[in-house]
Design a protein around this motif. Structure first.
Motif, PDB file in Angstrom:
ATOM      1  N   LEU A  63     137.352 142.619 117.410  1.00 39.69           N
ATOM      2  CA  LEU A  63     136.569 142.086 116.298  1.00 39.69           C
ATOM      3  C   LEU A  63     135.432 143.037 115.918  1.00 39.69           C
ATOM      4  O   LEU A  63     135.154 143.237 114.732  1.00 39.69           O
ATOM      5  CB  LEU A  63     136.014 140.712 116.677  1.00 39.69           C
ATOM      6  N   ALA A  64     134.793 143.641 116.908  1.00 39.04           N
ATOM      7  CA  ALA A  64     133.716 144.598 116.630  1.00 39.04           C
ATOM      8  C   ALA A  64     134.247 145.823 115.888  1.00 39.04           C
ATOM      9  O   ALA A  64     133.609 146.325 114.953  1.00 39.04           O
ATOM     10  CB  ALA A  64     133.036 145.005 117.924  1.00 39.04           C
ATOM     11  N   VAL A  65     135.407 146.314 116.273  1.00 36.61           N
ATOM     12  CA  VAL A  65     135.998 147.469 115.587  1.00 36.61           C
ATOM     13  C   VAL A  65     136.366 147.100 114.162  1.00 36.61           C
ATOM     14  O   VAL A  65     136.135 147.881 113.227  1.00 36.61           O
ATOM     15  CB  VAL A  65     137.225 147.989 116.365  1.00 36.61           C
ATOM     16  N   LEU A  66     136.918 145.911 113.954  1.00 38.33           N
ATOM     17  CA  LEU A  66     137.240 145.485 112.590  1.00 38.33           C
ATOM     18  C   LEU A  66     135.989 145.365 111.730  1.00 38.33           C
ATOM     19  O   LEU A  66     136.003 145.708 110.547  1.00 38.33           O
ATOM     20  CB  LEU A  66     137.984 144.153 112.621  1.00 38.33           C
ATOM     21  N   ALA A  67     134.896 144.890 112.310  1.00 40.32           N
ATOM     22  CA  ALA A  67     133.646 144.797 111.564  1.00 40.32           C
ATOM     23  C   ALA A  67     133.129 146.181 111.200  1.00 40.32           C
ATOM     24  O   ALA A  67     132.634 146.402 110.089  1.00 40.32           O
ATOM     25  CB  ALA A  67     132.610 144.024 112.373  1.00 40.32           C
ATOM     26  N   VAL A  69     134.935 148.915 110.762  1.00 40.61           N
ATOM     27  CA  VAL A  69     135.818 149.483 109.746  1.00 40.61           C
ATOM     28  C   VAL A  69     135.534 148.852 108.390  1.00 40.61           C
ATOM     29  O   VAL A  69     135.532 149.529 107.365  1.00 40.61           O
ATOM     30  CB  VAL A  69     137.298 149.291 110.157  1.00 40.61           C
ATOM     31  N   ALA A  70     135.239 147.561 108.365  1.00 42.40           N
ATOM     32  CA  ALA A  70     135.028 146.868 107.095  1.00 42.40           C
ATOM     33  C   ALA A  70     133.665 147.150 106.485  1.00 42.40           C
ATOM     34  O   ALA A  70     133.537 147.230 105.265  1.00 42.40           O
ATOM     35  CB  ALA A  70     135.204 145.367 107.303  1.00 42.40           C
ATOM     36  N   TYR A  71     132.615 147.309 107.302  1.00 38.37           N
ATOM     37  CA  TYR A  71     131.260 147.357 106.764  1.00 38.37           C
ATOM     38  C   TYR A  71     130.570 148.705 106.868  1.00 38.37           C
ATOM     39  O   TYR A  71     129.504 148.891 106.291  1.00 38.37           O
ATOM     40  CB  TYR A  71     130.395 146.287 107.441  1.00 38.37           C
ATOM     41  N   VAL A  72     131.112 149.659 107.594  1.00 32.80           N
ATOM     42  CA  VAL A  72     130.486 150.976 107.708  1.00 32.80           C
ATOM     43  C   VAL A  72     131.339 151.967 106.934  1.00 32.80           C
ATOM     44  O   VAL A  72     132.477 152.250 107.318  1.00 32.80           O
ATOM     45  CB  VAL A  72     130.355 151.405 109.194  1.00 32.80           C
ATOM     46  N   PRO A  73     130.804 152.488 105.828  1.00 32.62           N
ATOM     47  CA  PRO A  73     131.621 153.420 105.030  1.00 32.62           C
ATOM     48  C   PRO A  73     131.893 154.712 105.792  1.00 32.62           C
ATOM     49  O   PRO A  73     131.016 155.290 106.422  1.00 32.62           O
ATOM     50  CB  PRO A  73     130.759 153.690 103.795  1.00 32.62           C
TER      51      PRO A  73
END
Length: 82
Positions: A63-67, A69-73
């Motif tokens: 979940l942390a990795v998905l966050a 990838v989604a929120y850090v350009p």
């Protein structure tokens, strides 16, 4: 006899096309009911086997990795380049 019930039930559920996780649960539920244990035992054993910190760390790490990838350009390209 119980081992035959467990493996036979699991094989039957796999042949019927039931997903593996549900086949394991249903086969073990059948074995518990066959031996005459109370139904509450099934829920207690199921919860205590899942209630483990190392097992919870894996989905939370994903979940942390998905966050990230989604929120850090640019995180995906940075992670792949290093």
């Amino acid at each position: 006899m119980i081992a035959l019930l467990l493996f036979g039930g699991f094989a039957l559920f796999l042949i019927l096309g039931v997903p593996v996780a549900f086949g394991i649960v249903l086969a073990s539920l059948g074995a518990i009911l066959y031996q005459g244990y109370p139904m509450a035992l099934f829920g207690q054993r199921l919860f205590t086997s899942v209630d483990s910190f190392p097992l919870m760390a894996i989905p939370l790490f994903m979940l942390a990795v998905l966050a990230l990838v989604a929120y850090v350009p640019g995180f995906t390209s940075w992670a792949l380049s290093n």
